[in-house]
Structures are given as structure tokens and as C-alpha cells.
Write an enzyme that holds these catalytic residues in place. Structure first.
Site, short mmCIF file in Angstrom:
data_model
loop_
_atom_site.label_atom_id
_atom_site.label_comp_id
_atom_site.label_asym_id
_atom_site.label_seq_id
_atom_site.Cartn_x
_atom_site.Cartn_y
_atom_site.Cartn_z
N LYS B 69 49.03 -27.97 -4.03
CA LYS B 69 48.72 -28.12 -5.49
C LYS B 69 47.76 -27.26 -6.28
O LYS B 69 47.08 -26.40 -5.55
CB LYS B 69 47.69 -29.44 -5.37
CG LYS B 69 47.72 -30.17 -6.67
CD LYS B 69 47.09 -31.47 -6.75
CE LYS B 69 46.95 -32.34 -8.20
NZ LYS B 69 46.29 -33.31 -8.21
N SER B 146 48.60 -37.18 -10.27
CA SER B 146 48.90 -35.66 -10.99
C SER B 146 49.49 -34.68 -10.03
O SER B 146 49.68 -33.64 -10.32
CB SER B 146 47.35 -35.38 -11.25
OG SER B 146 46.53 -35.24 -10.34
N SER B 171 46.53 -39.90 -7.44
CA SER B 171 47.22 -38.76 -7.82
C SER B 171 47.90 -38.24 -6.42
O SER B 171 48.61 -37.44 -6.62
CB SER B 171 46.39 -37.83 -8.45
OG SER B 171 46.02 -37.79 -9.54
#
Lengths: 94, 455
Positions: B69, B146, B171
Site C-alpha cells: 500500500k 482504503s 480499510s
């Protein structure tokens, strides 16, 4: 809580954000809706309840005060073009 | 091929890892043109690591491709937390979770797209002029957020791959649910946060996303570690996750979270979810209802007060100096600082900074921030009580399937926040939770299992 354009502008100033008039118009009803929703928390009695700053118990972690190898001055400054004499260079303070 | 079989082949030099890496990189480039799941492909680094592994094929993750990420730092690779304000930042170090993977022979392929700093449930709140990732099953729908790019590339990968995601309020499991992959958010403190670009320090967790339970178990075993560089990291024995994979659930006591099947959850999600409960019962599990009223009814408000409060302090350091996006040094410090933030932060980042600034302001702090931290205690107590009776708790992961982009456009910020209703509870309480995807004829539905701390 009365969330109006004046409050939104004041908060933005504290948070170091310049909002355009258009942004103030857009954000005000959105923040009003969220902050009104936060007021739901008042429904719960929290008298004598302790805060949970962390979700699990964490202990203070201390280390001995000894000098260790760290990043070089050069490496610390490698991410910016604003530097002078081995220091970060910023805008004027006043 | 199972990931464990692949790793063995790499270790035995049965695979030409350099040419295979080249092949995988070409595949990723094509996928990314179509789905925008990666912000950056770290081709040079991947090839360098592949060369190294070809000579010395060692490690638990030998030759496994790992995507990271964007908010998790990778040495010398752009790491911006999905935000324009950090454009150009190439960390001089690896996050501990990334370093653990590299030490075990992983090949880092790139940085996955996300909501700016993790501020979203659909990965549509991307940084200024960043691209929005598309759902791997239906491109008119969102990936979830996210860690949207992470779940997306995991679903699309037809090569041995694990993604490192990050969760503050859901997320990891939310995009896992929308994209139909396994996604594990560990207990707070189990995986080091060193090198993670903070959203909310008391909430952030790094966790693995994979296609199979084995992928996730191997990923978890690699990234879990006690780390002196993170003072909230916890020194507790790390179990052998792989060994526990095929455990029997006969007699397991499962608490079905009653409020998760109330009117807020879509009927199609409930129907698919309920069928799985029948399956668990057929395997000997004992399923009973449990009420978690505080977590479900007050979790969103408590989470958004705490999360935005912490975020607004964390984002104060981004001022166009020292690293990241810079402008010409003009005006006073405050003028320069304000100008850079206003130009390079996106709308949702601005909203959350303002919300968190408000909830911590003198005069309002007790009513919002302190109050939310006390309610967090009551929510933790509610879970602890449930775990006195049950081994695990279950609910759908999200109250809906992945929404279409045109549906999301019509939603207000508060409606976006509501997508987290079932995931904020375990995140506030720091409890481990996993999304298990349920395939359907259309979009996948997420089945969430929450465990007690360190279970």
C-alpha cells in the site's frame, strides 16, 4: 451545535488551510451533517468511565540514553531542494 | 499452484525467477492500464531482488511477489500515502513489515492505490490528480477502501502474490469484501507500524491480503514481529499460522452479531451471509446471537471523532518542507505552509483535518474527543464480554456489495462513513478480523470473523 460558514472558516484558519468561497459553501453543510451526527455520543452516560487512548494495554518503552548511529546530515537533507549550509531552509518566520 | 509449492520450487531453483519476474512485470503493467490498481510499479527494485534470489533462493517468501500500500514505506521507491503533498518522497528506509518480507526473499512489485492517507471506504478519495482504482469484477464499481488497489491487484493476480494493506477503521477487510479476496487485519501491535505513514496512531494496523488462506497465513507469519522501533509493538509469541489452517470447527462457539443483520444491511448481503451460517452449523459449530449495540450504534461516531482527531495532528507536519511536494519559498512561514496544504491536499483530507481540528478545540474537546475515548472503553468492554461466551464473532463485512461509481457520486461524506458501520468496532477495540469472500453469480459478499486480541 451551530455549524455555519463563519465556524468553518475559523476552523480552516486554525488548521492552516485556505478555503475558496466555493469550498466553504461545499464543506459547510457536509461538516454540519457529520458534527450533528457526532452528537449521538451524548446519548451514552460515561460518568466514571476511563478513556482508552490505546485499544490494548501498552507500556512505556524507554531506552538507555546512549549515542547511536543515525542518518547522516546529507541523507536527511536529500529529500529537499530548500537547504543551505547543512540545514533545512524555510520561509521567513515573520 | 499453491503458494507453498511455488516457494519450494524457487528454493530448489526449479524456476528461472529473473525471467518469470520480467513476465510478471509485463502482466502488471497491462493490468494497471486497465484497473489503475498501482500508483507505481517498482520494476528496477523487483529485478534487482529477483537477481539476488536467483543466486541465493532462501526465505519463507522466496520469489513471492509482494505489492505494498502506498502509505507503507519502501526504500527508494515513491511512497506518498496516495497524496500529492508527499509527491517525490522516496524514503531512505523500509517499513519493518516490508523489510521482513524482503529479508524472507519477497520481490516488491509496486505501490498500490488508495484513498489519500486512508481517508475513505471506496478508494474514490484519491489524492489530487491520482487515479481511482476500478473493481476487478465490474469496472463500473468501486474497489472499496482504503486499501482498494491492494485488494484489486490481489484479485487480478494469476501469479504467487501477497499484498500488504493497512487498516484504520476497516480499510483491509472492506476492499477485501468488495473485490472478493481474503484480507486479514491483525491485533493492534502485532505488526510493527514503523515506516507506516500515519493516519490514526492508536488505530493503524498493517495486514496481509491474499487469494487463499495459505497466502494470508504465510504473509502474516512473515510480517508479524516485535519491533523496538515501534513503541506500541507488542512482544508476544507469534503462533504458527500455517499449522492452524485446517483446524476443526466442531463445537466452536460462534456469536452472530445481531445488529449487523438489521435494516441497515442490504437484503442480498443478508441472504448470502445466512446461507454460510447453515454451512458452519453443518460442520458442528454452535451459532448463537449476541448483541453488540454500542459497537454498531455508536462505533461510527466514536471512530470518526478519534480518527479525525489523530489524523489532523498527524497531517500537521506536511508543510512543503524537508520532504514531499515543495513550492518556491515565498511569504511568511504560515502563508507558505497554508498555501502548500491548500493546493496539494484533496477534499476529504481537508474535511478530516477540519473535523479533527474542531473536535480537539478548547471548549469542544470534552464533548467530542474525550467523550469518544470513553465510549471506546465501553465498546472494548462490550467485545470482551462477548468473548467470555464465544470463541469468535461473525457478521457481514460491509452492509452492501461494491457500489457503482455513479451511486457513490450521489452520497454525502456521512453516507460514505456509514459503509464502515460493521468494521469500526473491531478497529476501535484493536481486535483481529478477517474478510472471507463468498462468491455469488454477481458481486462477492464479505463474511467477517472477529477474534479476541492475539487469537
Amino acid at each position: 451545535m451551530d455549524v455555519d460558514e463563519k465556524l468553518v472558516k475559523d476552523i480552516a484558519k486554525t488548521a492552516r488551510l485556505n478555503l475558496t468561497d466555493e469550498e466553504v459553501k461545499k464543506f459547510t453543510p457536509q461538516l454540519k451533517e457529520v458534527i450533528s451526527y457526532f452528537e449521538k455520543l451524548d446519548e451514552i452516560d460515561t460518568e466514571n468511565v476511563k478513556m482508552s487512548i490505546q485499544p490494548v494495554e501498552v507500556r512505556n518503552v524507554l531506552r538507555d540514553d546512549v549515542v547511536e548511529e543515525s542518518y547522516s546530515n546529507e541523507l536527511a537533507l536529500s529529500q529537499t531542494k530548500h537547504k543551505k549550509d547543512g540545514y533545512f531552509k524555510g520561509p521567513s518566520a515573520l | 499452484m499453491k503458494i507453498s509449492e511455488y516457494i519450494k520450487k524457487v528454493q530448489n531453483k526449479e524456476i528461472d525467477i529473473v525471467s518469470y519476474t520480467k513476465e510478471v512485470l509485463e502482466k502488471i503493467k497491462k493490468l494497471n492500464e486497465e484497473y489503475d490498481c498501482l500508483i507505481e510499479i517498482s520494476e528496477e527494485l523487483a529485478l534487482k531482488q529477483a537477481e539476488k534470489i536467483s543466486k541465493d533462493p532462501k526465505g519463507k517468501l522466496a520469489g513471492v511477489f509482494v505489492s505494498v500500500k502506498d502509505s507503507i514505506c519502501v526504500k527508494d521507491v515513491n511512497s506518498t500515502g496516495g497524496s500529492r503533498i508527499l509527491e517525490g518522497y522516496k524514503p531512505p528506509f523500509n517499513a519493518t513489515a516490508v523489510q521482513n518480507c524482503v529479508d524472507e526473499g519477497a520481490i516488491i512489485i509496486g505501490k498500490t492505490s488508495q484513498d489519500e492517507f486512508g481517508f475513505g471506504a471506496f478508494s474514490v478519495n484519491v489524492g489530487v490528480e491520482y487515479k481511482i482504482p476500478k473493481n476487478p469484477i465490474d469496472k463500473t464499481r468501486a474497489t472499496g477502501g482504503s486499501s482498494g488497489g491492494a485488494a484489486c491487484i490481489t484479485a487480478l493476480a494469476d501469479f504467487p502474490h501477497i499484498s500488504l494493506g493497512e487498516s484504520t477503521g476497516g480499510s483491509i477487510v472492506n476492499p477485501g469484501s468488495f473485490c472478493g479476496v481474503l484480507a486479514l487485519c491483525p491485533t493492534y501491535g502485532r505488526v510493527s507500524r514503523y515506516g507506516l505513514i500515519d493516519y490514526g496512531n492508536s488505530l493503524d494496523k498493517v495486514g496481509p491480503i491474499g487469494k487463499t488462506a495459505e497466502d494470508v497465513a504465510i504473509g502474516m507469519e512473515t510480517i508479524a514481529s516485535y519491533d523496538k522501533k515501534d513503541s506500541t509493538s507488542i512482544d508476544k509469541e507469534i503462533p504458527n499460522y500455517l499449522e492452524k489452517l485446517n483446524s476443526n470447527i466442531n463445537g466452536m462457539k460462534i456469536g452472530l452479531i445481531k445488529e449487523s443483520l438489521d435494516s441497515g444491511t442490504d437484503k442480498n448481503v443478508k441472504d448470502v451471509f445466512n446461507k454460510q451460517i447453515e454451512f458452519l452449523k453443518s460442520k458442528g459449530a454452535v451459532v448463537e446471537e449476541v448483541s453488540l449495540k454500542k459497537a454498531i450504534d455508536y462505533g461510527i461516531a466514536a471512530y470518526y471523532v478519534i480518527g479525525t482527531s489523530e489524523a489532523s495532528t498527524n497531517l500537521a507536519k506536511y508543510c512543503g518542507m524537508r520532504y514531499g511536494k515543495e513550492d518556491e519559498l515565498k511569504g511568511t512561514f504560515n502563508e507558505y505552509f497554508t498555501n502548500v496544504r491548500s493546493k496539494y491536499l484533496g477534499d476529504e483530507a481537508k474535511r478530516r483535518i477540519m473535523l479533527g481540528t474542531f473536535t480537539r478545540t478548547s471548549g469542544y474537546r470534552d464533548a467530542y474527543y474525550i467523550k469518544a475515548m470513553k465510549i471506546r472503553t465501553l465498546i472494548i468492554d462490550e467485545y470482551k464480554k462477548a468473548f467470555e461466551k464465544f470463541d469468535v464473532l461473525i457478521s457481514p463485512t460491509t452492509p452492501m456489495i461494491a457500489p457503482r461509481f455513479d451511486e457513490i457520486e450521489k452520497m454525502t461524506p456521512l453516507q460514505h462513513y456509514m459503509a464502515d458501520v460493521l468494521t469500526v468496532g473491531p478497529n476501535l477495540a484493536g481486535l483481529p478480523h478477517i474478510n472471507i469472500p463468498i462468491e455469488t453469480e454477481t458481486m462477492p459478499v464479505g463474511f467477517m470473523v472477529t477474534g479476541n486480541h492475539f487469537d
